[in-house]
Scaffold this motif. Sequence first.
Motif, PDB file in Angstrom:
ATOM      1  N   PHE A  90      48.702  87.375  20.365  1.00  0.00           N
ATOM      2  CA  PHE A  90      48.135  86.058  20.685  1.00  0.00           C
ATOM      3  C   PHE A  90      48.583  85.030  19.652  1.00  0.00           C
ATOM      4  N   LEU A  91      48.452  85.355  18.377  1.00  0.00           N
ATOM      5  CA  LEU A  91      48.842  84.420  17.324  1.00  0.00           C
ATOM      6  C   LEU A  91      50.340  84.149  17.345  1.00  0.00           C
ATOM      7  N   ASP A  92      51.135  85.154  17.679  1.00  0.00           N
ATOM      8  CA  ASP A  92      52.582  84.979  17.768  1.00  0.00           C
ATOM      9  C   ASP A  92      52.952  84.009  18.902  1.00  0.00           C
ATOM     10  N   GLU A  93      52.197  84.052  20.005  1.00  0.00           N
ATOM     11  CA  GLU A  93      52.460  83.170  21.151  1.00  0.00           C
ATOM     12  C   GLU A  93      52.193  81.697  20.828  1.00  0.00           C
ATOM     13  N   ILE A  94      51.297  81.435  19.877  1.00  0.00           N
ATOM     14  CA  ILE A  94      50.961  80.049  19.557  1.00  0.00           C
ATOM     15  C   ILE A  94      51.681  79.547  18.309  1.00  0.00           C
ATOM     16  N   GLU A  95      52.630  80.334  17.813  1.00  0.00           N
ATOM     17  CA  GLU A  95      53.377  79.948  16.618  1.00  0.00           C
ATOM     18  C   GLU A  95      54.017  78.578  16.818  1.00  0.00           C
ATOM     19  N   GLY A  96      53.902  77.742  15.807  1.00  0.00           N
ATOM     20  CA  GLY A  96      54.515  76.422  15.824  1.00  0.00           C
ATOM     21  C   GLY A  96      53.624  75.329  16.388  1.00  0.00           C
ATOM     22  N   ARG A  97      52.529  75.687  17.023  1.00  0.00           N
ATOM     23  CA  ARG A  97      51.619  74.660  17.555  1.00  0.00           C
ATOM     24  C   ARG A  97      50.706  74.147  16.435  1.00  0.00           C
ATOM     25  N   PRO A  98      50.333  72.863  16.507  1.00  0.00           N
ATOM     26  CA  PRO A  98      49.390  72.344  15.515  1.00  0.00           C
ATOM     27  C   PRO A  98      48.059  73.092  15.628  1.00  0.00           C
ATOM     28  N   ALA A  99      47.493  73.455  14.473  1.00  0.00           N
ATOM     29  CA  ALA A  99      46.249  74.213  14.469  1.00  0.00           C
ATOM     30  C   ALA A  99      45.397  73.817  13.272  1.00  0.00           C
ATOM     31  N   PRO A 116      24.708  84.596   8.584  1.00  0.00           N
ATOM     32  CA  PRO A 116      24.132  85.230   9.776  1.00  0.00           C
ATOM     33  C   PRO A 116      23.071  84.391  10.467  1.00  0.00           C
ATOM     34  N   LEU A 117      22.500  83.416   9.772  1.00  0.00           N
ATOM     35  CA  LEU A 117      21.453  82.593  10.369  1.00  0.00           C
ATOM     36  C   LEU A 117      21.977  81.271  10.922  1.00  0.00           C
ATOM     37  N   ALA A 118      23.260  81.012  10.762  1.00  0.00           N
ATOM     38  CA  ALA A 118      23.842  79.755  11.239  1.00  0.00           C
ATOM     39  C   ALA A 118      24.669  79.997  12.499  1.00  0.00           C
ATOM     40  N   ALA A 119      24.751  78.967  13.327  1.00  0.00           N
ATOM     41  CA  ALA A 119      25.521  79.068  14.568  1.00  0.00           C
ATOM     42  C   ALA A 119      27.020  78.887  14.319  1.00  0.00           C
ATOM     43  N   ARG A 120      27.393  78.198  13.265  1.00  0.00           N
ATOM     44  CA  ARG A 120      28.803  77.927  12.968  1.00  0.00           C
ATOM     45  C   ARG A 120      29.479  79.196  12.470  1.00  0.00           C
ATOM     46  N   ARG A 121      30.645  79.490  13.002  1.00  0.00           N
ATOM     47  CA  ARG A 121      31.416  80.677  12.654  1.00  0.00           C
ATOM     48  C   ARG A 121      32.837  80.262  12.271  1.00  0.00           C
ATOM     49  N   PRO A 122      33.530  81.095  11.496  1.00  0.00           N
ATOM     50  CA  PRO A 122      34.939  80.802  11.212  1.00  0.00           C
ATOM     51  C   PRO A 122      35.731  80.772  12.514  1.00  0.00           C
ATOM     52  N   GLU A 123      36.688  79.861  12.599  1.00  0.00           N
ATOM     53  CA  GLU A 123      37.477  79.787  13.832  1.00  0.00           C
ATOM     54  C   GLU A 123      38.822  79.137  13.592  1.00  0.00           C
ATOM     55  N   LEU A 124      39.735  79.459  14.482  1.00  0.00           N
ATOM     56  CA  LEU A 124      41.053  78.845  14.532  1.00  0.00           C
ATOM     57  C   LEU A 124      41.072  77.967  15.774  1.00  0.00           C
ATOM     58  N   ILE A 125      41.390  76.707  15.602  1.00  0.00           N
ATOM     59  CA  ILE A 125      41.451  75.771  16.721  1.00  0.00           C
ATOM     60  C   ILE A 125      42.911  75.381  16.899  1.00  0.00           C
ATOM     61  N   VAL A 126      43.458  75.702  18.079  1.00  0.00           N
ATOM     62  CA  VAL A 126      44.876  75.463  18.354  1.00  0.00           C
ATOM     63  C   VAL A 126      45.001  74.363  19.398  1.00  0.00           C
ATOM     64  N   ASN A 127      45.840  73.387  19.104  1.00  0.00           N
ATOM     65  CA  ASN A 127      46.103  72.321  20.061  1.00  0.00           C
ATOM     66  C   ASN A 127      47.033  72.840  21.143  1.00  0.00           C
ATOM     67  N   VAL A 128      46.606  72.710  22.374  1.00  0.00           N
ATOM     68  CA  VAL A 128      47.398  73.170  23.507  1.00  0.00           C
ATOM     69  C   VAL A 128      48.033  71.950  24.168  1.00  0.00           C
ATOM     70  N   PRO A 129      49.360  71.978  24.350  1.00  0.00           N
ATOM     71  CA  PRO A 129      50.007  70.820  24.968  1.00  0.00           C
ATOM     72  C   PRO A 129      49.568  70.655  26.421  1.00  0.00           C
ATOM     73  N   LEU A 130      49.199  69.430  26.776  1.00  0.00           N
ATOM     74  CA  LEU A 130      48.787  69.104  28.145  1.00  0.00           C
ATOM     75  C   LEU A 130      49.623  67.944  28.663  1.00  0.00           C
ATOM     76  N   SER A 131      49.753  67.884  29.956  1.00  0.00           N
ATOM     77  CA  SER A 131      50.426  66.752  30.583  1.00  0.00           C
ATOM     78  C   SER A 131      49.521  65.532  30.498  1.00  0.00           C
ATOM     79  N   PRO A 132      50.100  64.315  30.554  1.00  0.00           N
ATOM     80  CA  PRO A 132      49.258  63.112  30.499  1.00  0.00           C
ATOM     81  C   PRO A 132      48.207  63.138  31.616  1.00  0.00           C
ATOM     82  N   GLY A 133      46.957  62.871  31.247  1.00  0.00           N
ATOM     83  CA  GLY A 133      45.859  62.849  32.215  1.00  0.00           C
ATOM     84  C   GLY A 133      45.250  64.215  32.493  1.00  0.00           C
TER      85      GLY A 133
END
Length: 189
Positions: A81-90, A99-116
């Motif tokens: 999965f990580l290899d497939e997104i190589e080079g994308r802004p993240a 354990p008591l918080a809702a926030r978790r570590p995460e990787l957020i990857v920008n996925v290219p979309l067409s205009p609109g």
Amino acid sequence: REGIGTIYGSALDTQFSGALVITRSPLTAFTLDVIEAQYLGGVIAPSFEPSLLPAVLALDAAILLTEGFGSARMSTAIYQFLDEIEGRPATLDAITPDPLAARRPELIVNVPLSPGERPPEPDFNTRIDVGLPVRLARGSQAGAGGVVIGLPKTPVLMDNGLRVDCAQVELVTGERLMVPLANIEVDGA
């Protein structure tokens, strides 16, 4: 692809300064030195030994573990999965989990979309069903990927004496296991 240690040189190489790097190998004291010397922005790694925690917390780089503490290597599914997104802004949010918080570590990857075009809404109500690809989150097979091949109608008696809802999972190795539903992760795509 060949590990963090290979980017270490006698002269400072600024091509990796601020970069997010992925490694399949566990972090070591040497690779922590490389992270610091190369001014990496972040690293996604499978694991590191608990004794390295003070050194990791002292780094300026963000570290995200996919498998947890120990010496586990990154699972093939996560690496692919990580290899497939190589080079994308993240963006890597490697917050120390609480354990008591809702926030978790995460990787957020920008996925290219067409205009609109808008990205699909996440399905927070995904049901575990036969044929669903899953990843084991705990136990001796943690990190292994497989497919749900059965869902018992009643709770299953586990080795620890608890009766819990389970799924029968066939791992990519062909091994079949009864896995508590609480120990199964589903891809959020």
